[in-house]
Design a protein around this motif. Structure first.
Motif, PDB file in Angstrom:
ATOM      1  N   ILE A  74      -0.068  -3.211 -10.130  1.00 38.23           N
ATOM      2  CA  ILE A  74      -0.823  -2.010  -9.774  1.00 38.23           C
ATOM      3  C   ILE A  74      -2.284  -2.206 -10.125  1.00 38.23           C
ATOM      4  O   ILE A  74      -3.186  -1.947  -9.321  1.00 38.23           O
ATOM      5  CB  ILE A  74      -0.292  -0.777 -10.541  1.00 38.23           C
ATOM      6  CG1 ILE A  74       1.181  -0.534 -10.238  1.00 38.23           C
ATOM      7  CG2 ILE A  74      -1.113   0.459 -10.239  1.00 38.23           C
ATOM      8  CD1 ILE A  74       1.735   0.692 -10.922  1.00 38.23           C
ATOM      9  N   GLY A  86       8.792  -6.097  -4.766  1.00 40.67           N
ATOM     10  CA  GLY A  86       8.600  -5.233  -5.928  1.00 40.67           C
ATOM     11  C   GLY A  86       7.157  -5.136  -6.365  1.00 40.67           C
ATOM     12  O   GLY A  86       6.867  -4.706  -7.470  1.00 40.67           O
ATOM     13  N   PHE A 115       0.983 -14.525  -9.557  1.00 37.26           N
ATOM     14  CA  PHE A 115       1.099 -14.714 -11.006  1.00 37.26           C
ATOM     15  C   PHE A 115       1.732 -13.508 -11.692  1.00 37.26           C
ATOM     16  O   PHE A 115       1.954 -13.520 -12.884  1.00 37.26           O
ATOM     17  CB  PHE A 115      -0.285 -14.963 -11.610  1.00 37.26           C
ATOM     18  CG  PHE A 115      -0.955 -16.172 -11.032  1.00 37.26           C
ATOM     19  CD1 PHE A 115      -0.480 -17.439 -11.311  1.00 37.26           C
ATOM     20  CD2 PHE A 115      -2.042 -16.033 -10.189  1.00 37.26           C
ATOM     21  CE1 PHE A 115      -1.078 -18.553 -10.764  1.00 37.26           C
ATOM     22  CE2 PHE A 115      -2.649 -17.144  -9.637  1.00 37.26           C
ATOM     23  CZ  PHE A 115      -2.170 -18.411  -9.925  1.00 37.26           C
ATOM     24  N   LEU A 116       1.968 -12.451 -10.947  1.00 29.78           N
ATOM     25  CA  LEU A 116       2.343 -11.188 -11.590  1.00 29.78           C
ATOM     26  C   LEU A 116       3.730 -10.705 -11.209  1.00 29.78           C
ATOM     27  O   LEU A 116       4.064  -9.553 -11.444  1.00 29.78           O
ATOM     28  CB  LEU A 116       1.313 -10.108 -11.238  1.00 29.78           C
ATOM     29  CG  LEU A 116      -0.112 -10.392 -11.714  1.00 29.78           C
ATOM     30  CD1 LEU A 116      -1.083  -9.422 -11.110  1.00 29.78           C
ATOM     31  CD2 LEU A 116      -0.174 -10.315 -13.228  1.00 29.78           C
ATOM     32  N   TYR A 117       4.564 -11.585 -10.612  1.00 31.63           N
ATOM     33  CA  TYR A 117       5.863 -11.110 -10.158  1.00 31.63           C
ATOM     34  C   TYR A 117       6.734 -10.594 -11.287  1.00 31.63           C
ATOM     35  O   TYR A 117       7.602  -9.756 -11.091  1.00 31.63           O
ATOM     36  CB  TYR A 117       6.603 -12.199  -9.397  1.00 31.63           C
ATOM     37  CG  TYR A 117       6.034 -12.399  -8.021  1.00 31.63           C
ATOM     38  CD1 TYR A 117       5.794 -11.306  -7.197  1.00 31.63           C
ATOM     39  CD2 TYR A 117       5.705 -13.648  -7.556  1.00 31.63           C
ATOM     40  CE1 TYR A 117       5.248 -11.463  -5.956  1.00 31.63           C
ATOM     41  CE2 TYR A 117       5.163 -13.826  -6.299  1.00 31.63           C
ATOM     42  CZ  TYR A 117       4.933 -12.732  -5.501  1.00 31.63           C
ATOM     43  OH  TYR A 117       4.381 -12.892  -4.264  1.00 31.63           O
ATOM     44  N   TYR A 118       6.486 -11.087 -12.515  1.00 27.84           N
ATOM     45  CA  TYR A 118       7.320 -10.612 -13.608  1.00 27.84           C
ATOM     46  C   TYR A 118       6.670  -9.477 -14.372  1.00 27.84           C
ATOM     47  O   TYR A 118       7.163  -9.053 -15.400  1.00 27.84           O
ATOM     48  CB  TYR A 118       7.678 -11.775 -14.543  1.00 27.84           C
ATOM     49  CG  TYR A 118       8.528 -12.782 -13.841  1.00 27.84           C
ATOM     50  CD1 TYR A 118       9.842 -12.469 -13.525  1.00 27.84           C
ATOM     51  CD2 TYR A 118       8.015 -14.003 -13.442  1.00 27.84           C
ATOM     52  CE1 TYR A 118      10.633 -13.365 -12.840  1.00 27.84           C
ATOM     53  CE2 TYR A 118       8.797 -14.905 -12.751  1.00 27.84           C
ATOM     54  CZ  TYR A 118      10.114 -14.580 -12.450  1.00 27.84           C
ATOM     55  OH  TYR A 118      10.886 -15.470 -11.766  1.00 27.84           O
ATOM     56  N   ARG A 119       5.540  -8.983 -13.879  1.00 24.22           N
ATOM     57  CA  ARG A 119       4.857  -7.873 -14.543  1.00 24.22           C
ATOM     58  C   ARG A 119       4.529  -6.806 -13.505  1.00 24.22           C
ATOM     59  O   ARG A 119       3.372  -6.593 -13.168  1.00 24.22           O
ATOM     60  CB  ARG A 119       3.580  -8.378 -15.204  1.00 24.22           C
ATOM     61  CG  ARG A 119       3.848  -9.260 -16.416  1.00 24.22           C
ATOM     62  CD  ARG A 119       2.762 -10.276 -16.654  1.00 24.22           C
ATOM     63  NE  ARG A 119       1.432  -9.667 -16.791  1.00 24.22           N
ATOM     64  CZ  ARG A 119       0.307 -10.354 -16.896  1.00 24.22           C
ATOM     65  NH1 ARG A 119       0.340 -11.668 -16.872  1.00 24.22           N
ATOM     66  NH2 ARG A 119      -0.848  -9.751 -17.007  1.00 24.22           N
ATOM     67  N   PRO A 120       5.545  -6.133 -12.962  1.00 19.81           N
ATOM     68  CA  PRO A 120       5.316  -5.225 -11.829  1.00 19.81           C
ATOM     69  C   PRO A 120       4.254  -4.166 -12.091  1.00 19.81           C
ATOM     70  O   PRO A 120       3.492  -3.832 -11.187  1.00 19.81           O
ATOM     71  CB  PRO A 120       6.681  -4.576 -11.605  1.00 19.81           C
ATOM     72  CG  PRO A 120       7.520  -4.954 -12.745  1.00 19.81           C
ATOM     73  CD  PRO A 120       6.952  -6.183 -13.356  1.00 19.81           C
ATOM     74  N   LEU A 121       4.168  -3.671 -13.345  1.00 16.94           N
ATOM     75  CA  LEU A 121       3.157  -2.642 -13.594  1.00 16.94           C
ATOM     76  C   LEU A 121       1.750  -3.215 -13.491  1.00 16.94           C
ATOM     77  O   LEU A 121       0.823  -2.545 -13.075  1.00 16.94           O
ATOM     78  CB  LEU A 121       3.356  -2.014 -14.975  1.00 16.94           C
ATOM     79  CG  LEU A 121       4.379  -0.887 -15.050  1.00 16.94           C
ATOM     80  CD1 LEU A 121       4.481  -0.357 -16.452  1.00 16.94           C
ATOM     81  CD2 LEU A 121       4.021   0.231 -14.093  1.00 16.94           C
ATOM     82  N   ASP A 122       1.615  -4.482 -13.879  1.00 13.71           N
ATOM     83  CA  ASP A 122       0.287  -5.082 -13.824  1.00 13.71           C
ATOM     84  C   ASP A 122      -0.172  -5.354 -12.392  1.00 13.71           C
ATOM     85  O   ASP A 122      -1.364  -5.487 -12.141  1.00 13.71           O
ATOM     86  CB  ASP A 122       0.250  -6.374 -14.646  1.00 13.71           C
ATOM     87  CG  ASP A 122       0.167  -6.065 -16.132  1.00 13.71           C
ATOM     88  OD1 ASP A 122       0.208  -4.871 -16.464  1.00 13.71           O
ATOM     89  OD2 ASP A 122       0.057  -6.995 -16.933  1.00 13.71           O
TER      90      ASP A 122
END
Lengths: 289, 402
Positions: free
Chosen positions: A95, A33, A86-93
Motif C-alpha cells: 500500500i 494480493g 520485493f514486497l510480496y511477503y509484506r502486503p501492507l507495505d
C-alpha cells in the motif's frame, strides 16, 4: 417509464466505468494480493497517453487504444520489476510503496504535461446519440459498455482458457508448489501486473473523452475501484462484475433521490458495513487456500 | 486476504528474531531510562525554540510542523505499536479541526459574521437561526473537549465495529480509508452547516483565561509544543505500560495473545481511540495555526502523507514518527517554489526507498548506529542487527490473516 429506463442506463454506464477501472485491479489484487494504490495513476497515464497520441501525432482514437494498452502495460511491468516484487511477503507495505509510486507518476506527468486540464476528442462516429426505447443514449456510452464487455470476455478467456491463465491460477493458489513444477512464478506475476496496468490504461483512455484529464484524476478512481473489488470478492471476476453493477446502480439511484455527493457517501458506508460482515466479499470463489 | 500462502520458511520463524528472554539482565533497564531521557530532551528542545528564534513567521511555521508531528505520532501509536494501519487518520484530525474552528468562527467579530451572530457562510446559504449543534460551541471548554472526545468516540465505535469482528490487516486499511472518504464527502455535502468546499475561514484567535493565542506569537508556539510534549510523554507511558506490551504482542501474533485469554479487541480499541484523541488535538492545533478548517484536512492525500511521515521517521517509535513528520515538512517548507515540483518526485522516491530498505524508518538507523558503536544490548550483537530489523517487520506483516 422513461425515468426508470434513463436511471437504469445511467447506473449501467457508471457501473461499466467502475468495472473497467476495477478489472485491472481485480486481477492484480485477486491473484497477487498486492494493494496497488498506483492503479489510479495508471488510469491517469492512459488518459494522458491518449491525449498525447491524439494531439501530437494525430492518431485516430481506436488506434490510440491499442497503443495505450501496451504503453501503460510497459509502465506497469517496470513498476513490478522495480518495486512491487520485493514486497510480496509484506502486503501492507505494498500500500505504502505503491502510493509512493503514485506520487511520482502524478508529479512526473504534472511536470511534463502541465497541471492544466486536457481534453480528448470523442471520435466523430461515436459523437451522436442513439434512440433506444424512446430515450436518447449517447453512443459513446454504449461504446464504453461494449468495450468493457469485450475486455471482460478477453480477461476471462485469458485466465480460464490459456496456458498463461493456467499458470497464473496455479501460482495464485500456491506459489511454492507452482514453482516446484517449473512455473516461473516471478515472470507470471510481472506479466499479470503488466496486464492489469494495461487494462487500467485502457480504462483511462476510454474515460478521457467524458471526464477531464488532470494529473490528480486517479485518486478518485482508485478508491472507487477498491470498493468494487472488495465487495465483489477477491479473485472472483464474476463478483467484480456483479459488484460494479450493484455499486453503479445504487450510486445512480441514490444520486437521483438525493445528490451525487451524498449518494457516494452512503454507498461507501454500506460497503464498510459489508466488509465488516463479509470481509471476503459477496462472491468468493471456493478455492482452498 | 492475500491468496499467496505466507510460507513460514520464507522468513525465519517469528520467535527467531525475538530476543531470548533470558539474555536481558539490567541492560534493557538502562536502555529504557535512556529512552525516557531522549523523549524529555526532545520536549525541552522544542520548548526552547522561541528562546533562539524571534521571528513570528518562522514560529508559526514551526508550530504547524509540530502539529503535523503530533498527528504522525498518533498514527504510530495505532500503526507501529498495535499493527492497525489507519489510512483514515484524517477523520480524527478533521473532527478536531472543525470542533475548534466552529468555536473560533462563532467568536469572529460581527463584521464577518453578518446578521444576528450567524457565521457568514450560513447567511449566504440562507440559514436563519444557528443550528442546535452549533450552540454549545460558544463555550471554549466545550469546543476543546469536543475536539478531543469526538474523535475518541467515533474511533471507539468504529474500533468496536471492526475489531469485535476480528477484522485485521488490509481490511482495516480499506475500512478506515472508506470512512475517511465518507466523512470528507459528508462535510462537503452539508454546506449549510460546515461551509462545504471552503470550510470554515476567517477564524478568531483562541482565548483562554484572558490569554490570547495569536498564531504568530511565541505564546501559541508554546501551546503547540506543550501539547506535543504532553501527548508524547503520555503515549510513551502507554507504550511502556502493560497495555503497551500486550499491544505489541497483538501486533506480532494476534492468535497467541487471544489464546492467553486477553480481550484482544478491547486493547485494539484502546489504542485506536487514544490515537484518535491525539490526532484530534493535532487537528485543533493545525486549524488554529492556519486560521481555517477545510475538507482537505480529511482528504485522502493528507492522511496518506501522515502515513508517509510516520514511515520515514519510524513507525515503531512515537518520537521517530514525530521527527519524520517535522523533517519532511521542514524540508518541504524550506525549498523554493520552483524546486517544490521536483520535491514531490524526491519525496515519492524517498518513500519507496524507506519502505523497501528501511521498514522501521530513520529511527532504526539510529538503533543500528548505536549497535555498531558497541552500546548495543547483547542480543543485537549475536544476531546481525542490519538483518534483524527488516525481518522482524516481514514476519509481522505476513501474520495478517484475512
Amino acid at each position: 417509464m422513461d425515468i426508470v429506463l434513463g436511471q437504469l442506463f445511467t447506473g449501467l454506464s457508471i457501473g461499466s466505468i467502475l468495472l473497467l477501472v476495477a478489472l485491472g485491479l481485480a486481477i492484480i489484487y485477486g491473484s497477487m494480493g498486492v494493494i496497488n494504490l498506483a492503479h489510479g495513476e495508471f488510469v491517469m497515464l492512459g488518459a494522458y497517453s491518449t491525449w498525447l497520441l491524439q494531439s501530437a501525432f494525430g492518431l485516430p482514437f481506436l488506434a490510440c487504444l491499442v497503443l495505450v494498452f501496451f504503453m501503460v502495460a510497459f509502465a506497469g511491468w517496470v513498476v513490478e520489476r522495480g518495486v512491487v516484487r520485493f514486497l510480496y511477503y509484506r502486503p501492507l507495505d505494498t500500500i505504502l510503496a505503491t502510493w509512493g509510486i503514485g506520487i511520482i507518476l502524478q508529479q512526473a506527468v504534472r511536470l511534463s504535461a502541465g497541471a492544466e486540464l486536457r481534453y480528448v476528442q470523442t471520435p466523430e462516429a461515436l459523437a451522436g446519440s442513439i434512440d433506444l426505447l424512446g430515450i436518447a443514449i449517447p453512443s459513446y456510452r454504449l461504446f464504453i459498455l461494449a468495450v468493457t464487455a469485450g475486455l471482460l470476455l478477453l480477461t476471462w478467456f485469458l485466465v480460464q482458457h490459456t496456458e498463461f491463465g493456467m499458470k497464473l491460477r496455479a501460482v495464485t493458489q500456491n506459489r511454492e508448489m507452482a514453482s516446484c513444477y517449473g512455473i516461473n512464478s516471478s515472470r507470471v506475476f510481472s506479466l499479470t501486473f503488466a496486464f492489469g496496468s494495461g487494462l487500467a490504461g485502457l480504462a483511462g483512455a476510454l474515460v478521457a473523452p467524458i471526464k477531464s484529464v488532470a494529473p490528480d484524476m486517479g485518486t478518485n478512481f482508485v478508491v472507487d475501484a477498491f470498493m468494487v473489488v472488495v465487495v465483489g470478492g477477491v479473485g472472483s471476476l464474476l463478483g467484480t462484475v456483479a459488484s460494479s453493477g450493484i455499486l453503479g446502480g445504487s450510486t445512480a439511484g441514490l444520486a437521483f433521490l438525493l445528490n451525487d455527493t451524498l449518494a457516494k457517501a452512503l454507498v461507501f458506508l454500506a460497503v464498510v458495513v459489508l466488509i465488516r460482515f463479509r470481509p471476503r466479499g459477496l462472491f468468493v470463489d471456493r478455492v482452498r487456500r | 486476504m492475500s491468496r499467496i500462502k505466507s510460507p513460514s520458511h520464507a522468513w525465519p520463524p517469528a520467535n527467531s528474531s525475538a530476543p531470548p528472554a533470558a539474555a536481558r539482565p539490567s541492560l534493557p533497564q538502562r536502555a529504557s531510562y535512556v529512552q525516557i531521557l531522549v523523549y524529555l530532551a526532545f520536549c525541552l528542545l522544542i520548548l526552547a525554540v522561541p528562546l533562539v528564534i524571534d521571528d513570528a513567521f518562522l514560529l508559526n511555521k514551526y508550530a504547524r510542523y509540530l502539529a503535523l508531528g503530533l498527528a504522525a505520532a498518533a498514527l504510530s501509536l495505532s500503526w507501529g505499536y498495535s499493527g492497525i494501519l489507519n489510512l483514515g487518520q484524517g477523520v480524527s484530525f478533521g473532527l478536531g479541526a472543525y470542533a475548534i474552528a466552529m468555536h473560533l468562527k462563532l467568536k469572529t467579530s460581527p463584521v464577518h459574521t453578518g446578521a444576528a451572530g450567524l457565521p457568514d457562510f450560513m447567511v449566504w446559504n440562507n440559514v436563519q437561526t444557528l443550528p442546535w449543534f452549533w450552540e454549545p460551541f460558544h463555550s471554549t471548554l466545550f469546543a476543546i473537549l469536543a475536539g478531543m472526545l469526538l474523535p475518541v468516540i467515533v474511533a471507539s465505535l468504529l474500533g468496536w465495529f471492526m475489531f469485535r469482528a476480528r477484522i485485521v490487516g488490509v481490511y482495516v486499511a480499506i475500512i478506515t480509508l472508506a470512512m475517511l472518504v465518507v466523512t470528507n464527502l459528508l462535510f462537503i455535502d452539508q454546506q449549510r452547516y460546515t461551509g462545504g468546499f471552503n470550510g470554515l475561514t476567517d477564524l478568531a484567535w483562541l482565548e483562554i483565561g484572558g490569554v490570547e493565542f495569536d498564531p504568530y506569537s511565541p505564546t501559541f508556539y508554546y501551546l503547540t509544543a506543550g501539547c506535543l510534549s504532553v501527548c508524547l510523554l503520555l503515549g510513551l507511558a502507554l507504550t511502556r505500560s502493560k497495555a503497551g506490551l500486550i499491544l505489541r504482542a497483538i501486533r506480532n501474533d494476534v492468535d497467541r495473545v487471544r489464546f492467553f485469554g486477553y480481550d484482544v479487541a478491547a486493547y485494539q480499541i484502546l489504542a485506536f481511540a487514544v490515537s484518535a484523541g491525539m490526532a484530534g488535538v493535532a487537528g485543533m492545533l493545525y486549524a488554529m495555526v492556519l486560521e481555517f478548517a477545510s475538507p482537505t484536512f480529511m482528504g485522502v492525500p493528507l492522511s496518506l502523507s501522515m502515513v508517509i511521515w510516520a514511515a520515514v521517521g519510524g513507525r515503531g517509535s512515537l518520537l521517530g514518527a514525530t521527527i519524520g513528520a517535522i523533517l519532511v515538512n521542514f524540508m518541504q517548507g524550506s525549498l523554493s517554489e520552483t524546486f517544490l515540483d521536483t520535491w514531490q518526485l524526491i519525496l515519492g522516491a524517498l518513500f519507496i526507498l524507506v519502505v523497501l530498505f528501511l521498514p522501521n524508518g530513520l529511527a532504526s538507523l539510529i538503533d543500528m548506529a548505536g549497535e555498531r558503536l558497541g552500546r548495543a544490548p547483547p542480543r543485537a550483537r549475536t544476531e546481525e542487527p542490519a538483518a534483524a530489523a527488516p525481518r522482524a517487520m516481514g514476519t509481522f506483516n505476513t501474520k495478517q490473516r484475512g
